[in-house]
Design a protein around this motif. Structure first.
Motif, PDB file in Angstrom:
ATOM      1  N   GLU A  95       0.823  -1.216   0.000  1.00 13.28           N
ATOM      2  CA  GLU A  95       0.000   0.000   0.000  1.00 13.28           C
ATOM      3  C   GLU A  95       0.856   1.265   0.000  1.00 13.28           C
ATOM      4  O   GLU A  95       0.472   2.286  -0.581  1.00 13.28           O
ATOM      5  CB  GLU A  95      -0.929   0.014   1.218  1.00 13.28           C
ATOM      6  N   ASP A  98       1.574   2.349  -3.525  1.00  7.75           N
ATOM      7  CA  ASP A  98       0.455   2.539  -4.453  1.00  7.75           C
ATOM      8  C   ASP A  98       0.580   3.833  -5.248  1.00  7.75           C
ATOM      9  O   ASP A  98       0.189   3.906  -6.419  1.00  7.75           O
ATOM     10  CB  ASP A  98      -0.878   2.525  -3.696  1.00  7.75           C
ATOM     11  N   ALA A  99       1.125   4.868  -4.629  1.00  7.56           N
ATOM     12  CA  ALA A  99       1.214   6.175  -5.288  1.00  7.56           C
ATOM     13  C   ALA A  99       2.175   6.176  -6.471  1.00  7.56           C
ATOM     14  O   ALA A  99       2.165   7.114  -7.271  1.00  7.56           O
ATOM     15  CB  ALA A  99       1.644   7.234  -4.279  1.00  7.56           C
ATOM     16  N   LYS A 103      -3.794   4.625 -10.396  1.00 14.14           N
ATOM     17  CA  LYS A 103      -4.731   4.411  -9.293  1.00 14.14           C
ATOM     18  C   LYS A 103      -5.457   3.079  -9.388  1.00 14.14           C
ATOM     19  O   LYS A 103      -5.775   2.454  -8.370  1.00 14.14           O
ATOM     20  CB  LYS A 103      -5.738   5.564  -9.244  1.00 14.14           C
ATOM     21  N   ALA A 106      -4.062   0.100  -7.398  1.00 17.57           N
ATOM     22  CA  ALA A 106      -3.905   0.207  -5.945  1.00 17.57           C
ATOM     23  C   ALA A 106      -4.130  -1.160  -5.281  1.00 17.57           C
ATOM     24  O   ALA A 106      -5.139  -1.821  -5.517  1.00 17.57           O
ATOM     25  CB  ALA A 106      -4.865   1.229  -5.371  1.00 17.57           C
ATOM     26  N   GLY A 107      -3.143  -1.577  -4.489  1.00 21.80           N
ATOM     27  CA  GLY A 107      -3.239  -2.836  -3.761  1.00 21.80           C
ATOM     28  C   GLY A 107      -2.916  -4.066  -4.570  1.00 21.80           C
ATOM     29  O   GLY A 107      -2.831  -5.174  -4.018  1.00 21.80           O
ATOM     30  N   LYS A 112       1.093  -4.167 -10.298  1.00 18.76           N
ATOM     31  CA  LYS A 112       2.059  -3.073 -10.282  1.00 18.76           C
ATOM     32  C   LYS A 112       3.409  -3.534 -10.831  1.00 18.76           C
ATOM     33  O   LYS A 112       4.083  -2.780 -11.542  1.00 18.76           O
ATOM     34  CB  LYS A 112       2.210  -2.518  -8.855  1.00 18.76           C
TER      35      LYS A 112
END
Length: 351
Positions: A95, A98-99, A103, A106-107, A112
């Motif tokens: 988390e 995440d940035a 978006k 996220a998670g 990612k």
């Protein structure tokens, strides 16, 4: 010997929604006005560049080149520090990172990583399109939470961790090799590649891949109490990029390397603007010149105290004064007796 190029400026810490930092044209014009000759571009910042277009659209490539050239600058390299971080992330940090990604991911740890890998592939092609030979990034980390071995690390954990890290990076390194670009890992606390030992472990797992190289930043070694001049002697063949960044380490009876969870101003080890810290840049520029480093001296401004614009202005002058214009002559040439094999043999007493 070769003369180091510079000064160049890493734009990551300066990009902003306010002029003159809000787009590539404005920020390069500003950088040139304070003495820089090149910029290193963070590819995650859409205000400065669209990485996918840079990989796929040569008209766009030529537009970006024209903007930078109009400012009187060059592009030293591209950077994927944030994307490289996401190639390998331990779930404990999921988390928190995440940035660094879109978006909608996220998670999604696997998502990612896959997104980051594609970003690196685009970075390889984009670097080629722009005629660049080096690229800056982070390695990511699967093992950082075990850096201080308590509880004791299970037998084989480090070996398994580097095998997995290599598995993720080998296809990326091969992609960069296809385009003739070196991947330069910034050895940095928080990354699995953070010093010479970890770089060597990784290098072994990627079969000494010729594209696996180093972005040398002495500030991170000051904060680790590592001999950063000796490091150049050991790894100069793999040092392909150079971040000129200062730091200081002032341990007290209350805190040392780990900093007691303090903020940057209160830490024993903290980054400083060039000339305000403890780094021996005379020694560094001498050694890099000695070993024919011909890349750019790139200011990465990070300081807990000084305003970034002041740091940038002072940094351009600082780097310009440290770059050694290497000599093509030997200082005692005036006393030369010339080249004569017979005379040499006579001096040595060889018949």
């Amino acid at each position: 010997m070769k003369t180091i190029k510079g000064p160049a400026l890493f734009l990551a810490q300066f990009a902003d929604d306010k002029a003159p930092f809000n787009n590539l044209k404005n920020i390069t014009t500003w950088a040139a006005s304070i003495g820089y000759k090149a910029v290193q571009i963070p590819t995650w910042d859409a205000r400065l560049i669209d990485l996918q277009r840079a990989a796929e659209d040569m008209d766009y490539v030529n537009e970006i080149k024209a903007v930078v050239k109009e400012a009187g600058l060059e592009i030293s390299d591209f950077s994927t520090h944030l994307q490289g971080q996401l190639v390998a992330v331990h779930p404990a940090y999921n988390e928190m990172f995440d940035a660094f990604a879109p978006k909608e991911l996220a998670g999604d740890l696997k998502g990612k990583s896959e997104w980051a890998t594609q970003q690196l592939r685009w970075a390889a092609k984009a670097s080629h399109n722009f005629g660049l030979k080096t690229h800056a990034t982070f390695s990511g980390a699967l093992m950082w939470h075990t850096v201080y071995p308590w509880p004791q690390r299970p037998t084989g954990l480090v070996d398994t961790g580097f095998e997995e890290l290599a598995k993720r990076w080998l296809p990326i390194l091969d992609e960069f090799d296809k385009y003739g670009v070196d991947v330069c890992y910034e050895l940095h606390p928080g990354e699995d590649l953070h010093d010479g030992v970890t770089f060597e472990k990784f290098l072994e797992k990627v079969n000494n891949h010729k594209r696996a190289n180093i972005l040398y930043d002495p500030s991170h070694f000051v904060l680790q109490c590592l001999n950063y001049l000796d490091f150049i002697d050991i790894y100069h063949d793999r040092i392909k990029m150079f971040h000129v960044k200062d730091a200081e380490f002032n341990p007290t009876g209350r805190q040392g390397v780990y900093g007691g969870y303090s903020g940057w101003v209160e830490r024993a080890g903290r980054f400083r603007s060039l000339g305000d810290g403890q780094v021996d840049f005379n020694g560094i520029f001498s050694k890099l010149s000695q070993y024919d480093f011909d890349g750019w001296a790139v200011l990465e401004w990070e300081c807990a105290l000084k305003h970034p614009e002041n740091g940038a202005i002072e940094g351009a002058k600082f780097i310009s004064e440290k770059i050694i214009r290497v000599t093509e002559k030997t200082f005692d040439d005036f006393a030369s007796t010339g080249a004569d094999e017979n005379f040499n043999r006579k001096i040595l007493g060889i018949s």
